[in-house]
Design an enzyme around this catalytic site. Structure first.
Site, short mmCIF file in Angstrom:
data_model
loop_
_atom_site.label_atom_id
_atom_site.label_comp_id
_atom_site.label_asym_id
_atom_site.label_seq_id
_atom_site.Cartn_x
_atom_site.Cartn_y
_atom_site.Cartn_z
N LYS A 56 -16.98 -19.80 -58.83
CA LYS A 56 -18.17 -20.10 -57.79
C LYS A 56 -18.15 -19.86 -56.83
O LYS A 56 -19.37 -19.74 -55.52
CB LYS A 56 -17.54 -21.83 -58.00
N ASP A 69 -18.94 -35.61 -51.14
CA ASP A 69 -17.88 -34.89 -52.94
C ASP A 69 -16.48 -33.87 -52.32
O ASP A 69 -16.95 -33.27 -51.90
CB ASP A 69 -19.00 -33.59 -53.30
N GLU A 129 -25.96 -30.37 -55.65
CA GLU A 129 -25.56 -31.65 -56.27
C GLU A 129 -25.31 -32.66 -55.56
O GLU A 129 -25.66 -33.80 -56.14
CB GLU A 129 -23.80 -30.91 -56.50
N ASP A 169 -23.27 -29.44 -64.86
CA ASP A 169 -22.80 -29.25 -63.62
C ASP A 169 -21.83 -27.92 -63.79
O ASP A 169 -20.66 -28.12 -63.96
CB ASP A 169 -22.18 -30.60 -62.85
P1 ADP Z 1 -15.43 -29.89 -58.95
O1 ADP Z 1 -16.31 -30.49 -58.60
O2 ADP Z 1 -14.40 -29.12 -57.70
O3 ADP Z 1 -15.52 -29.17 -60.18
P2 ADP Z 1 -14.06 -32.25 -60.28
O4 ADP Z 1 -15.04 -32.97 -59.10
O5 ADP Z 1 -14.12 -32.16 -61.75
O6 ADP Z 1 -14.43 -30.79 -59.37
O7 ADP Z 1 -13.10 -32.46 -58.78
C1 ADP Z 1 -11.55 -31.85 -59.62
C2 ADP Z 1 -10.53 -32.39 -59.02
O8 ADP Z 1 -10.48 -33.72 -59.82
C3 ADP Z 1 -8.76 -31.78 -59.33
O9 ADP Z 1 -7.71 -31.64 -58.76
C4 ADP Z 1 -8.38 -33.43 -59.82
O10 ADP Z 1 -6.74 -33.24 -60.24
C5 ADP Z 1 -9.51 -34.49 -59.54
N1 ADP Z 1 -8.72 -35.89 -59.64
C6 ADP Z 1 -9.60 -35.51 -61.03
N2 ADP Z 1 -8.81 -36.97 -61.98
C7 ADP Z 1 -8.24 -37.69 -60.63
C8 ADP Z 1 -7.20 -38.54 -60.13
N3 ADP Z 1 -7.39 -39.92 -61.19
N4 ADP Z 1 -7.11 -38.91 -59.33
C9 ADP Z 1 -6.63 -38.15 -58.69
N5 ADP Z 1 -7.36 -37.12 -58.28
C10 ADP Z 1 -8.17 -36.55 -59.75
MG MG Z 2 -18.47 -30.39 -57.86
#
Ligand code: ADP
Ligand code: MG
Length: 630
Positions: A89, A211, A189, A28
């Site tokens: 990205k 998402d 995705e 991913d």
């Molecule tokens: P992307 O798909 O954009 O690469 P992710 O799915 O990894 O990103 O999401 C990242 C986001 O999730 C960040 O803003 C992070 O702070 C948030 N996040 C991760 N864990 C938590 C949590 N326990 N509570 C709230 N937000 C969270």
């Molecule tokens: Mg993502």
């Protein structure tokens, strides 16, 4: 060009990629975080580093000879923000024409490259394409996977957002290739997330994938039919995500503490603290923040109720997008059989509650939302290499067609057609004695060429002169399992043929790819020097213009003595620009930067002050980013 004669229905379908042997993982490649996973006998497992971390921040720091990726790169953000690239990205497959809409949304300088039409980033003294930055992330992911698995990993299924167009998909494949990864397939995705939940084995029907990541929100509506997911509609907000929650907290604590105008570095550290607080609030009713403003330590706390009231309007915005997507597909919420939560930000309890209420059912959330996409990709990788029971098929996101007389688009393959696929149509000449035909390939849903995206052109020549309408030209569109297109044209009475593999105009061309694969630093040094010189001049010119504008609007912020220093330094930049010495231009620009630093600082403070009176930190960051560019 050509007139439409008749339509031949589906031609032959090329065989899907042959399953080969060897290990393959799922990746991913996220905007905020990237994740790798491997599946064995239908059980996906996330590949973690020594600290047990599955998530690799998609951040690359170009502070030294070798790029640094991940958490260490994130830390560099507070020291050398100008040398760190995050959220690359967003730029994948984007061309010069798309930049306008984007500038200000990313904290580094971007510009189009006339030759390739692809966006470039200027990071320190490097000029990087988003493909190269993504390749650095993929290399790090590959290295992590190899360390965990103890064997080389050369192949992967890589996920992309459902809305990625041909150019962005091609760019993603190029990045993988550059990182030494063979892409078995690109998978959407939301489709990967649905697979991770095994929905492909479940009831046929409609599924929604919600998402909410770090900087983007995507909602996709999938239809499962005979084991195949079809993306019915997608929607969302490219500028809404967990980062906005962080900003909301940061603004709140600044207001509470009654402090103002953090410097760029202070603002970054504050955002880091805000993010930790936010994540803590998922499990606790209250969170503490400690941060520094101008060397002074400040402590504040936020409770859950406050946090929820801050973000409620943003979550409501995501639901409006959900409503839109349902409307687009002409379905209602109760018709949706299941809702899948994806993205770290769906850990926030308020998000879960509001999504559940909107769809009238509890969403699927057992799998870590930030790992679920990689898990699905791993399952797909296993199915493709070990011949699992289902061979998942994907669909093309946008219709593909050609231009016909009067700038009208004739669609050859409709969007949402399951791939791989090949279809042919017959066209004819419209002029007596016409011996050539221009074939212009376009992508999009609109009826006119202007409103669609041009993917490429080629010419079929050597058609024997005939009366208009007598030639029979068969045009075949073949889309492979990765969603990439090859178009061929053949005149049937003579057999003359022409073909192109559509390299979307924003992707890398073969030469450029080859160059990069070789040692790009020793290759074509002269060309590179020339380009760097031109870029240095353009850069210097931009800086002078920006400075001029700044002096006009905020000249009152500096003392006459400082002004004299700036003017002298500007003069030196102009003199250097007239010469051929790139380093001299660079040095002069640096000196000017130094001379105008207090001014830039004063402007930043002013911007901060006015921004904090009612604007979001985002805008402040954007304006600071501009200041930095200046
Ligand atoms: P992307 O798909 O954009 O690469 P992710 O799915 O990894 O990103 O999401 C990242 C986001 O999730 C960040 O803003 C992070 O702070 C948030 N996040 C991760 N864990 C938590 C949590 N326990 N509570 C709230 N937000 C969270
Ligand atoms: Mg993502």
């Amino acid at each position: 060009m050509s007139t439409l004669l008749q339509i031949h229905e589906p031609g032959e379908t090329p065989a899907p990629h042959e399953a080969e042997r060897g290990i393959a993982i799922g990746i991913d490649l996220g905007t905020t975080n990237s994740v790798a996973a491997i599946a064995e006998q239908g059980k996906p497992e996330i590949l973690r580093d020594d600290h047990g971390d599955g998530l690799l921040p998609s951040i690359v720091a170009y502070t030294g000879a070798e790029p640094i990726v991940g958490r260490a790169a994130a830390e560099e953000q507070t020291r050398h923000p100008e040398l760190v690239v995050a959220s690359v990205k967003r730029l994948m497959g984007r061309g010069a024409a798309d930049i306008k809409a984007l500038s200000g949304t990313v904290p580094y300088e971007i510009h189009g490259d006339q030759q390739v039409g692809m966006v470039r980033l200027k990071v320190g003294n490097r000029v990087l394409s988003p493909v190269e930055v993504s390749a650095d992330i993929l290399r790090a992911i590959k290295a992590r996977a190899e360390a965990t698995l103890g064997q080389p990993v050369e192949r992967a299924v890589v996920t992309v957002p459902a809305y990625f167009d041909d150019a962005a998909r091609a760019a993603t494949k190029d990045a993988a290739k550059l990182a030494g990864i063979e892409v078995l397939r690109l998978v959407n995705e939301p489709t990967a997330a649905a697979l991770a939940y095994g929905l492909d084995h479940g009831a046929e029907g409609l599924y929604a994938v919600y998402d909410l990541g770090g900087g983007t929100f995507d909602i996709s509506l999938l239809r499962l039919q005979q084991g195949v997911f079809q993306v019915l509609s997608t929607g969302g907000d490219a500028a809404l995500g967990g980062d906005d929650f962080d900003h909301a907290i940061a603004e709140f604590v600044l207001r509470e503490a009654g402090v103002q105008a953090p410097s760029l570095i202070d603002a970054k550290t504050l955002l880091v603290a805000a993010r930790s607080a936010k994540e803590a609030l998922t499990a606790a009713p209250k969170a503490e923040l400690t941060f520094h403003i101008n060397g002074k330590e400040i402590r504040q706390s936020v409770d859950l109720a406050k946090f929820e009231s801050l973000i409620e309007p943003m979550v409501a915005r995501t639901l409006r997008a959900c409503r839109q997507v349902l409307e687009d597909a002409e379905v209602t919420a109760p018709e949706v059989k299941g809702v899948v939560l994806v993205g770290g930000s769906t850990r926030v309890p308020l998000v879960r509650r509001m999504v559940a209420k909107f769809f009238g059912r509890a969403p699927l959330s057992d799998i870590n939302p930030d790992e679920v996409v990689a898990a699905g990709a791993a399952l797909q990788a296993e199915a493709l290499t070990r011949g699992g029971d289902t061979l998942l098929l994907d669909v093309i996101p946008l219709s593909l067609g050609i231009e016909t007389v009067g700038g009208i688009v004739e669609k050859v393959i409709d969007r949402n057609t399951v791939i791989p696929v090949a279809k042919a149509q017959e066209f004819t000449t419209y002029q007596d004695g016409q011996t050539g035909m221009q074939i212009h390939i376009v992508q999009g849903e609109r009826e006119t060429v202007d409103a669609c995206r041009s993917l490429g052109r080629f010419e079929l020549t050597g058609i024997p002169p005939m009366a208009a309408g007598a030639a029979r030209i068969r045009i075949t569109f073949a889309v492979d399992a990765d969603g990439l297109l090859t178009v061929s044209a053949q005149e049937k009475t003579t057999g003359v043929k022409a073909e192109i593999a559509v390299k979307p105009s924003y992707g890398l061309d073969e030469d450029e790819m080859a160059d990069m694969l070789r040692d790009s630093l020793t290759h074509a040094r002269e060309d590179m020097e020339r380009r760097l010189l031109i870029e240095a001049r353009v850069e210097a010119e931009r800086m002078l213009l920006a400075l001029d504008a700044a002096l006009k609007s905020d000249g009152d912020l500096i003392r006459p003595s400082e002004r004299a220093g700036i003017d002298a330094a500007s003069g030196k930049v102009r003199a250097a620009m007239a010469g051929e010495d790139r380093d001299r231009i660079g040095a002069a620009v640096e000196a000017l930067e130094k001379a105008s630093h207090p001014f830039a600082q004063a402007r930043m403070d002013r911007a901060m002050e006015s921004a904090l009176k009612g604007h979001s930190l985002d805008e402040v960051e954007a304006s600071m980013a501009t200041d930095r560019a200046e």
